[in-house]
Design an enzyme around this catalytic site. Structure first.
Site, PDB file in Angstrom:
ATOM      1  N   ARG A  18       0.353  25.853 -11.162  1.00 28.74           N
ATOM      2  CA  ARG A  18       1.174  24.579 -10.407  1.00 28.74           C
ATOM      3  C   ARG A  18       2.112  25.197  -9.408  1.00 28.74           C
ATOM      4  NH1 ARG A  18       5.933  23.507 -12.884  1.00 28.74           N
ATOM      5  NH2 ARG A  18       5.216  23.618 -14.924  1.00 28.74           N
ATOM      6  N   TYR A  51      -0.991   1.863   5.386  1.00 32.45           N
ATOM      7  CA  TYR A  51      -1.849   2.059   4.331  1.00 32.45           C
ATOM      8  C   TYR A  51      -1.168   1.293   3.114  1.00 32.45           C
ATOM      9  CZ  TYR A  51      -4.696   4.225   0.497  1.00 32.45           C
ATOM     10  OH  TYR A  51      -5.435   4.328  -0.513  1.00 32.45           O
ATOM     11  N   ASP A  91       0.946  10.215   9.091  1.00 32.27           N
ATOM     12  CA  ASP A  91      -0.318  10.216   8.276  1.00 32.27           C
ATOM     13  C   ASP A  91      -1.355  10.291   9.180  1.00 32.27           C
ATOM     14  OD1 ASP A  91      -2.471   9.628   6.991  1.00 32.27           O
ATOM     15  OD2 ASP A  91      -1.312   8.049   5.755  1.00 32.27           O
ATOM     16  N   LYS A 123     -10.424  12.130   2.657  1.00 33.94           N
ATOM     17  CA  LYS A 123     -11.303  11.363   3.657  1.00 33.94           C
ATOM     18  C   LYS A 123     -12.150  12.414   4.442  1.00 33.94           C
ATOM     19  CE  LYS A 123      -9.307   7.955   1.658  1.00 33.94           C
ATOM     20  NZ  LYS A 123      -7.850   7.324   2.138  1.00 33.94           N
TER      21      LYS A 123
HETATM   22  C1  LIG Z   1      -6.641   7.061   1.708  1.00 35.61           C
HETATM   23  C2  LIG Z   1      -5.481   7.016   2.412  1.00 35.61           C
HETATM   24  C3  LIG Z   1      -4.469   7.554   1.761  1.00 35.61           C
HETATM   25  C4  LIG Z   1      -4.143   7.713   0.292  1.00 35.61           C
HETATM   26  O1  LIG Z   1      -4.924   8.775   0.020  1.00 35.61           O
HETATM   27  P1  LIG Z   1      -5.433   9.109  -1.508  1.00 35.61           P
HETATM   28  O2  LIG Z   1      -6.121  10.280  -1.223  1.00 35.61           O
HETATM   29  O3  LIG Z   1      -6.475   7.955  -1.809  1.00 35.61           O
HETATM   30  O4  LIG Z   1      -4.356   9.040  -2.385  1.00 35.61           O
HETATM   31  C5  LIG Z   1      -3.171   7.445   2.488  1.00 35.61           C
HETATM   32  N1  LIG Z   1      -3.115   7.166   3.963  1.00 35.61           N
HETATM   33  C6  LIG Z   1      -4.391   6.732   4.352  1.00 35.61           C
HETATM   34  C7  LIG Z   1      -4.434   6.307   5.792  1.00 35.61           C
HETATM   35  C8  LIG Z   1      -5.505   6.569   3.727  1.00 35.61           C
HETATM   36  O5  LIG Z   1      -6.561   6.441   4.312  1.00 35.61           O
END
Ligand SMILES: *Cc1c(COP(=O)(O)O)cnc(C)c1O
Length: 383
Positions: A50, A102, A175, A200
Protein backbone atom coordinates in the site's frame (compact mmCIF):
# COMPACT_ATOMS: atom_id res chain seq x y z
CA UNK A 1 17.06 7.86 -15.22
CA UNK A 2 19.49 10.49 -16.44
CA UNK A 3 17.81 13.68 -17.62
CA UNK A 4 19.84 13.75 -20.82
CA UNK A 5 17.54 11.31 -22.64
CA UNK A 6 14.60 12.43 -24.76
CA UNK A 7 11.05 11.41 -23.80
CA UNK A 8 10.70 8.40 -26.12
CA UNK A 9 13.92 6.95 -24.69
CA UNK A 10 12.92 7.60 -21.08
CA UNK A 11 9.61 5.79 -21.67
CA UNK A 12 11.10 2.84 -23.49
CA UNK A 13 13.95 2.35 -21.00
CA UNK A 14 11.98 2.75 -17.77
CA UNK A 15 13.20 0.10 -15.33
CA UNK A 16 14.93 -1.85 -18.10
CA UNK A 17 18.06 -3.66 -16.92
CA UNK A 18 17.41 -3.12 -13.20
CA UNK A 19 16.92 -6.80 -12.29
CA UNK A 20 20.02 -7.78 -10.33
CA UNK A 21 18.94 -11.36 -9.63
CA UNK A 22 18.57 -12.81 -13.13
CA UNK A 23 19.37 -9.92 -15.44
CA UNK A 24 15.84 -9.88 -16.85
CA UNK A 25 15.58 -7.07 -19.40
CA UNK A 26 12.04 -6.23 -18.29
CA UNK A 27 11.79 -5.63 -14.55
CA UNK A 28 9.71 -8.33 -12.86
CA UNK A 29 6.20 -7.70 -11.60
CA UNK A 30 6.23 -7.72 -7.79
CA UNK A 31 2.85 -9.20 -6.93
CA UNK A 32 3.37 -9.19 -3.19
CA UNK A 33 1.51 -7.45 -0.42
CA UNK A 34 4.48 -7.35 1.96
CA UNK A 35 8.25 -7.63 2.30
CA UNK A 36 10.47 -9.34 4.85
CA UNK A 37 12.34 -7.46 7.57
CA UNK A 38 16.10 -8.10 8.01
CA UNK A 39 15.54 -8.17 11.77
CA UNK A 40 13.52 -6.35 14.42
CA UNK A 41 13.58 -2.63 13.75
CA UNK A 42 15.38 -3.09 10.40
CA UNK A 43 13.11 -3.17 7.40
CA UNK A 44 14.49 -3.49 3.90
CA UNK A 45 13.81 -0.92 1.16
CA UNK A 46 10.18 -2.07 0.91
CA UNK A 47 7.76 -3.02 3.67
CA UNK A 48 4.11 -3.07 2.51
CA UNK A 49 2.67 -2.54 -0.98
CA UNK A 50 0.00 0.00 0.00
CA UNK A 51 2.91 2.29 0.89
CA UNK A 52 5.38 1.38 -1.85
CA UNK A 53 6.18 -1.37 -4.32
CA UNK A 54 9.06 -1.82 -6.81
CA UNK A 55 6.81 -2.21 -9.88
CA UNK A 56 4.85 0.92 -8.99
CA UNK A 57 8.14 2.75 -8.36
CA UNK A 58 9.33 2.11 -11.92
CA UNK A 59 6.18 3.77 -13.24
CA UNK A 60 6.50 6.70 -10.82
CA UNK A 61 10.14 7.20 -11.79
CA UNK A 62 9.34 7.17 -15.51
CA UNK A 63 6.43 9.64 -15.23
CA UNK A 64 8.44 11.88 -12.89
CA UNK A 65 11.23 11.97 -15.45
CA UNK A 66 8.83 12.60 -18.33
CA UNK A 67 7.15 15.51 -16.51
CA UNK A 68 10.39 16.96 -15.15
CA UNK A 69 9.33 16.58 -11.50
CA UNK A 70 10.86 15.55 -8.22
CA UNK A 71 8.58 12.58 -7.53
CA UNK A 72 4.99 11.53 -7.25
CA UNK A 73 2.48 8.77 -6.68
CA UNK A 74 0.58 6.25 -8.75
CA UNK A 75 -3.07 5.91 -7.74
CA UNK A 76 -5.87 3.47 -8.40
CA UNK A 77 -7.69 5.86 -10.77
CA UNK A 78 -7.59 9.39 -12.11
CA UNK A 79 -10.23 10.30 -9.53
CA UNK A 80 -8.03 8.80 -6.78
CA UNK A 81 -5.25 11.10 -8.03
CA UNK A 82 -7.59 14.10 -7.76
CA UNK A 83 -8.77 12.90 -4.32
CA UNK A 84 -5.14 12.80 -3.23
CA UNK A 85 -4.54 16.41 -4.26
CA UNK A 86 -7.76 17.48 -2.49
CA UNK A 87 -6.54 15.79 0.70
CA UNK A 88 -3.24 17.66 0.96
CA UNK A 89 -5.23 20.89 1.41
CA UNK A 90 -6.07 22.30 4.84
CA UNK A 91 -9.71 22.52 5.98
CA UNK A 92 -11.61 25.35 4.22
CA UNK A 93 -8.87 25.96 1.67
CA UNK A 94 -9.98 28.08 -1.26
CA UNK A 95 -9.89 26.30 -4.59
CA UNK A 96 -10.51 27.73 -8.07
CA UNK A 97 -11.51 25.25 -10.78
CA UNK A 98 -12.50 25.63 -14.44
CA UNK A 99 -16.29 25.85 -14.92
CA UNK A 100 -15.96 23.27 -17.72
CA UNK A 101 -13.72 20.80 -15.84
CA UNK A 102 -14.00 17.00 -16.03
CA UNK A 103 -17.35 15.85 -14.62
CA UNK A 104 -15.80 13.72 -11.89
CA UNK A 105 -13.67 16.66 -10.75
CA UNK A 106 -16.77 18.83 -10.59
CA UNK A 107 -18.68 16.19 -8.61
CA UNK A 108 -15.86 15.68 -6.09
CA UNK A 109 -15.04 19.34 -5.41
CA UNK A 110 -18.63 20.57 -5.39
CA UNK A 111 -19.52 17.86 -2.84
CA UNK A 112 -16.49 18.68 -0.66
CA UNK A 113 -17.70 22.30 -0.76
CA UNK A 114 -21.24 21.30 0.27
CA UNK A 115 -19.82 19.45 3.26
CA UNK A 116 -17.91 22.59 4.27
CA UNK A 117 -14.51 20.97 3.76
CA UNK A 118 -13.29 23.29 0.99
CA UNK A 119 -14.36 26.66 -0.44
CA UNK A 120 -14.74 26.03 -4.12
CA UNK A 121 -15.14 28.46 -7.05
CA UNK A 122 -15.88 27.26 -10.58
CA UNK A 123 -14.90 30.02 -13.00
CA UNK A 124 -14.12 30.63 -16.66
CA UNK A 125 -10.32 30.67 -16.55
CA UNK A 126 -10.18 31.76 -20.17
CA UNK A 127 -11.99 35.03 -19.43
CA UNK A 128 -9.90 38.24 -19.53
CA UNK A 129 -10.84 39.08 -15.95
CA UNK A 130 -9.53 35.78 -14.57
CA UNK A 131 -5.86 36.74 -14.24
CA UNK A 132 -6.52 40.39 -13.47
CA UNK A 133 -9.42 40.25 -11.02
CA UNK A 134 -10.78 36.81 -10.13
CA UNK A 135 -7.58 35.40 -8.61
CA UNK A 136 -7.17 38.55 -6.53
CA UNK A 137 -10.78 38.47 -5.33
CA UNK A 138 -10.70 34.81 -4.33
CA UNK A 139 -7.13 34.70 -2.96
CA UNK A 140 -6.90 30.95 -3.58
CA UNK A 141 -4.82 28.19 -1.97
CA UNK A 142 -5.06 26.03 -5.08
CA UNK A 143 -5.84 26.78 -8.71
CA UNK A 144 -6.92 23.63 -10.54
CA UNK A 145 -6.30 23.84 -14.28
CA UNK A 146 -7.45 21.47 -17.00
CA UNK A 147 -6.04 22.35 -20.39
CA UNK A 148 -7.09 21.73 -23.08
CA UNK A 149 -10.70 21.41 -21.99
CA UNK A 150 -13.16 18.68 -22.85
CA UNK A 151 -14.67 18.61 -25.47
CA UNK A 152 -14.03 22.01 -27.08
CA UNK A 153 -10.24 21.92 -26.52
CA UNK A 154 -9.99 25.41 -25.06
CA UNK A 155 -6.52 26.05 -23.66
CA UNK A 156 -5.50 28.38 -20.84
CA UNK A 157 -2.00 29.79 -20.35
CA UNK A 158 -0.33 27.67 -17.64
CA UNK A 159 2.67 29.98 -17.37
CA UNK A 160 0.60 33.13 -16.85
CA UNK A 161 -1.68 31.46 -14.31
CA UNK A 162 1.33 30.08 -12.42
CA UNK A 163 3.04 33.48 -12.28
CA UNK A 164 -0.10 35.07 -10.92
CA UNK A 165 -0.69 32.22 -8.44
CA UNK A 166 2.78 32.69 -6.93
CA UNK A 167 1.81 36.23 -5.89
CA UNK A 168 -0.98 34.77 -3.77
CA UNK A 169 1.03 31.81 -2.48
CA UNK A 170 -1.36 29.51 -4.29
CA UNK A 171 -0.46 26.09 -5.63
CA UNK A 172 -1.26 25.32 -9.26
CA UNK A 173 -2.28 21.79 -10.25
CA UNK A 174 -2.82 20.82 -13.89
CA UNK A 175 -4.88 17.89 -15.16
CA UNK A 176 -2.69 16.90 -18.12
CA UNK A 177 -4.73 13.86 -19.18
CA UNK A 178 -5.72 15.15 -22.63
CA UNK A 179 -2.16 15.65 -23.87
CA UNK A 180 -0.03 13.23 -21.81
CA UNK A 181 3.56 14.12 -20.85
CA UNK A 182 4.43 13.60 -24.49
CA UNK A 183 2.78 16.84 -25.61
CA UNK A 184 2.67 19.11 -22.53
CA UNK A 185 4.76 19.48 -19.36
CA UNK A 186 2.98 21.80 -16.90
CA UNK A 187 5.73 21.71 -14.25
CA UNK A 188 8.14 23.21 -16.77
CA UNK A 189 5.63 26.04 -17.31
CA UNK A 190 5.52 26.88 -13.60
CA UNK A 191 2.82 24.59 -12.17
CA UNK A 192 3.48 22.81 -8.86
CA UNK A 193 1.50 19.63 -9.46
CA UNK A 194 0.59 17.66 -12.57
CA UNK A 195 -2.13 15.01 -12.55
CA UNK A 196 -3.03 12.29 -15.06
CA UNK A 197 -5.76 9.80 -15.57
CA UNK A 198 -3.31 7.14 -16.80
CA UNK A 199 -6.45 5.27 -17.92
CA UNK A 200 -6.25 7.39 -21.08
CA UNK A 201 -3.16 8.02 -23.25
CA UNK A 202 -0.48 6.86 -20.79
CA UNK A 203 -1.72 3.30 -20.53
CA UNK A 204 -3.34 3.72 -23.92
CA UNK A 205 -4.76 0.22 -24.26
CA UNK A 206 -8.17 0.73 -22.62
CA UNK A 207 -7.62 -2.08 -20.13
CA UNK A 208 -6.53 -0.32 -16.92
CA UNK A 209 -8.02 2.37 -14.66
CA UNK A 210 -5.24 4.39 -13.04
CA UNK A 211 -3.95 7.81 -12.06
CA UNK A 212 -0.76 9.70 -11.29
CA UNK A 213 0.28 12.86 -9.45
CA UNK A 214 3.76 14.34 -9.97
CA UNK A 215 5.25 17.40 -8.25
CA UNK A 216 8.45 19.40 -8.14
CA UNK A 217 7.77 20.74 -4.64
CA UNK A 218 9.41 18.73 -1.79
CA UNK A 219 6.75 19.64 0.79
CA UNK A 220 3.93 18.72 -1.56
CA UNK A 221 5.72 15.44 -2.34
CA UNK A 222 5.91 14.41 1.30
CA UNK A 223 2.20 15.23 1.74
CA UNK A 224 1.37 13.15 -1.35
CA UNK A 225 3.35 10.20 0.06
CA UNK A 226 1.66 10.53 3.45
CA UNK A 227 -1.89 10.85 2.14
CA UNK A 228 -1.71 8.19 -0.58
CA UNK A 229 -0.72 5.67 2.09
CA UNK A 230 -3.11 7.05 4.73
CA UNK A 231 -6.08 6.98 2.34
CA UNK A 232 -5.02 3.64 0.85
CA UNK A 233 -5.55 4.72 -2.76
CA UNK A 234 -2.24 3.73 -4.38
CA UNK A 235 -2.34 1.76 -7.64
CA UNK A 236 -1.95 -2.00 -7.74
CA UNK A 237 1.38 -3.50 -8.89
CA UNK A 238 -0.34 -5.36 -11.74
CA UNK A 239 -2.01 -2.19 -13.05
CA UNK A 240 1.34 -0.39 -12.72
CA UNK A 241 3.02 -3.14 -14.73
CA UNK A 242 0.46 -2.86 -17.54
CA UNK A 243 0.62 0.93 -17.50
CA UNK A 244 4.42 0.87 -17.73
CA UNK A 245 4.04 -1.50 -20.68
CA UNK A 246 1.67 0.96 -22.35
CA UNK A 247 3.89 3.93 -21.55
CA UNK A 248 6.78 2.49 -23.55
CA UNK A 249 4.97 3.28 -26.83
CA UNK A 250 3.40 6.59 -25.75
CA UNK A 251 5.53 8.77 -28.03
CA UNK A 252 4.83 6.87 -31.22
CA UNK A 253 1.14 6.42 -30.36
CA UNK A 254 0.70 10.16 -29.81
CA UNK A 255 2.14 10.81 -33.28
CA UNK A 256 -0.43 8.54 -34.92
CA UNK A 257 -3.31 9.84 -32.74
CA UNK A 258 -2.46 13.35 -33.89
CA UNK A 259 -1.95 12.38 -37.53
CA UNK A 260 -5.41 10.77 -37.60
CA UNK A 261 -7.02 13.69 -35.76
CA UNK A 262 -5.56 16.18 -38.24
CA UNK A 263 -6.79 14.12 -41.22
CA UNK A 264 -10.31 13.83 -39.75
CA UNK A 265 -10.37 17.58 -39.02
CA UNK A 266 -9.38 18.32 -42.60
CA UNK A 267 -12.17 16.13 -43.93
CA UNK A 268 -14.79 17.62 -41.59
CA UNK A 269 -13.73 21.24 -42.15
CA UNK A 270 -14.57 21.00 -45.84
CA UNK A 271 -17.82 19.09 -45.53
CA UNK A 272 -21.18 20.78 -46.23
CA UNK A 273 -23.03 18.86 -43.48
CA UNK A 274 -20.56 19.94 -40.80
CA UNK A 275 -20.70 23.22 -38.86
CA UNK A 276 -18.01 24.22 -36.37
CA UNK A 277 -14.96 22.00 -36.03
CA UNK A 278 -13.00 22.30 -32.76
CA UNK A 279 -9.31 21.40 -32.96
CA UNK A 280 -6.52 23.61 -31.57
CA UNK A 281 -4.39 22.94 -34.64
CA UNK A 282 -6.86 25.00 -36.72
CA UNK A 283 -5.61 28.58 -37.01
CA UNK A 284 -9.12 29.91 -36.27
CA UNK A 285 -9.53 27.89 -33.04
CA UNK A 286 -9.69 30.44 -30.17
CA UNK A 287 -6.83 28.67 -28.34
CA UNK A 288 -4.57 28.12 -31.35
CA UNK A 289 -1.83 30.50 -30.22
CA UNK A 290 -1.77 29.37 -26.56
CA UNK A 291 -1.73 25.73 -27.65
CA UNK A 292 1.10 26.43 -30.07
CA UNK A 293 3.09 28.13 -27.34
CA UNK A 294 2.73 25.65 -24.49
CA UNK A 295 2.06 22.30 -26.19
CA UNK A 296 4.41 20.30 -28.37
CA UNK A 297 1.48 18.96 -30.39
CA UNK A 298 -2.26 19.52 -30.83
CA UNK A 299 -3.22 16.02 -29.70
CA UNK A 300 -5.69 13.37 -30.77
CA UNK A 301 -9.01 14.85 -29.59
CA UNK A 302 -11.44 16.84 -31.73
CA UNK A 303 -15.09 17.75 -31.78
CA UNK A 304 -17.53 19.10 -34.34
CA UNK A 305 -21.16 20.05 -34.90
CA UNK A 306 -23.50 18.60 -37.48
CA UNK A 307 -25.78 21.18 -39.07
CA UNK A 308 -29.09 19.36 -38.81
CA UNK A 309 -29.87 18.51 -35.20
CA UNK A 310 -30.06 15.48 -32.97
CA UNK A 311 -31.64 13.02 -35.42
CA UNK A 312 -28.77 13.55 -37.86
CA UNK A 313 -26.29 13.10 -35.00
CA UNK A 314 -27.99 9.83 -34.11
CA UNK A 315 -27.89 8.47 -37.63
CA UNK A 316 -24.25 9.55 -38.08
CA UNK A 317 -23.17 7.80 -34.87
CA UNK A 318 -25.07 4.69 -35.91
CA UNK A 319 -23.59 4.70 -39.40
CA UNK A 320 -19.95 5.22 -38.43
CA UNK A 321 -19.68 1.73 -36.98
CA UNK A 322 -15.88 1.56 -37.02
CA UNK A 323 -16.07 3.99 -34.06
CA UNK A 324 -17.80 2.60 -30.97
CA UNK A 325 -19.94 5.02 -28.96
CA UNK A 326 -18.10 5.33 -25.62
CA UNK A 327 -17.21 8.05 -23.14
CA UNK A 328 -13.51 7.36 -22.64
CA UNK A 329 -10.56 8.54 -24.72
CA UNK A 330 -6.87 8.12 -25.37
CA UNK A 331 -6.88 4.42 -26.21
CA UNK A 332 -5.44 2.86 -29.37
CA UNK A 333 -9.02 2.53 -30.70
CA UNK A 334 -10.95 5.47 -32.08
CA UNK A 335 -14.07 6.33 -30.09
CA UNK A 336 -16.99 8.62 -30.72
CA UNK A 337 -19.08 10.29 -28.04
CA UNK A 338 -22.01 12.62 -27.60
CA UNK A 339 -21.01 15.05 -24.81
CA UNK A 340 -24.53 16.51 -24.42
CA UNK A 341 -25.97 13.21 -23.18
CA UNK A 342 -22.82 11.40 -22.03
CA UNK A 343 -19.85 13.18 -20.36
CA UNK A 344 -21.91 16.30 -19.69
CA UNK A 345 -25.28 14.60 -19.20
CA UNK A 346 -25.49 15.68 -15.53
CA UNK A 347 -25.35 19.41 -16.34
CA UNK A 348 -28.51 21.46 -16.82
CA UNK A 349 -29.20 22.61 -20.37
CA UNK A 350 -28.32 26.16 -19.31
CA UNK A 351 -24.95 25.05 -17.95
CA UNK A 352 -24.29 23.17 -21.18
CA UNK A 353 -25.23 26.25 -23.17
CA UNK A 354 -22.88 28.42 -21.10
CA UNK A 355 -19.88 26.21 -21.85
CA UNK A 356 -20.85 25.77 -25.49
CA UNK A 357 -22.02 22.15 -25.62
CA UNK A 358 -24.92 21.74 -28.03
CA UNK A 359 -27.02 18.70 -28.92
CA UNK A 360 -25.32 18.71 -32.33
CA UNK A 361 -21.82 18.29 -30.91
CA UNK A 362 -19.86 15.09 -31.49
CA UNK A 363 -16.46 14.29 -29.97
CA UNK A 364 -13.91 11.96 -31.50
CA UNK A 365 -10.91 10.42 -29.77
CA UNK A 366 -8.76 9.53 -32.76
CA UNK A 367 -7.11 6.13 -32.37
CA UNK A 368 -4.11 4.70 -34.16
CA UNK A 369 -5.91 2.84 -36.98
CA UNK A 370 -5.00 3.32 -40.62
CA UNK A 371 -5.88 6.90 -41.54
CA UNK A 372 -7.65 6.04 -44.82
CA UNK A 373 -9.92 3.49 -43.14
CA UNK A 374 -11.04 6.10 -40.62
CA UNK A 375 -11.61 8.75 -43.29
CA UNK A 376 -13.62 6.33 -45.46
CA UNK A 377 -15.83 5.36 -42.53
CA UNK A 378 -16.53 8.98 -41.59
CA UNK A 379 -17.08 10.03 -45.21
CA UNK A 380 -19.58 7.23 -45.76
CA UNK A 381 -21.41 7.92 -42.50
CA UNK A 382 -21.78 11.59 -43.46
CA UNK A 383 -23.47 10.47 -46.68
C1 LIG B 1 -10.91 10.28 -17.28
C2 LIG B 1 -10.49 11.57 -16.73
C3 LIG B 1 -10.34 11.77 -15.34
C4 LIG B 1 -10.69 10.70 -14.33
O1 LIG B 1 -9.88 9.58 -14.46
P1 LIG B 1 -10.36 8.05 -14.10
O2 LIG B 1 -9.13 7.28 -14.42
O3 LIG B 1 -11.52 7.75 -14.98
O4 LIG B 1 -10.72 8.04 -12.65
C5 LIG B 1 -9.91 13.01 -14.91
N1 LIG B 1 -9.64 14.01 -15.77
C6 LIG B 1 -9.78 13.86 -17.11
C7 LIG B 1 -9.49 15.00 -18.00
C8 LIG B 1 -10.22 12.65 -17.62
O5 LIG B 1 -10.38 12.51 -18.96
Amino acid sequence: MSKKFKKETIASKAGVGTDKQHGAIIPPLYLTSNFEYDKIGEKQEYEYTRQSNPTRDHLIAALTDLEGGLGGEILSSGMAAITLVANILQLKSRVILPHDCYGGTFRLFSTLAKKGILEVYFVNQGHDSFLKETINEINPDLIWVETPSNPLLQAVDIQKISEQAKKYNSLVAVDNTFLSPSLQNPLKLGADIVMHSTTKYINGHSDVIGGAVITNNPEVLSELKFWSNALGITGSPFDSYLTLRGLRTLGIRMQQHEKNAVAIVELLSNHPKVGNVYYPGLSDHPSHSIAKKQQSGFGGMLSFELNNGLSEVESFIKAVNILPLAASLGGFESLISHPYTMTHGDLTSNQKKEIGISENLIRISAGIENTDDLLDAIKNALK
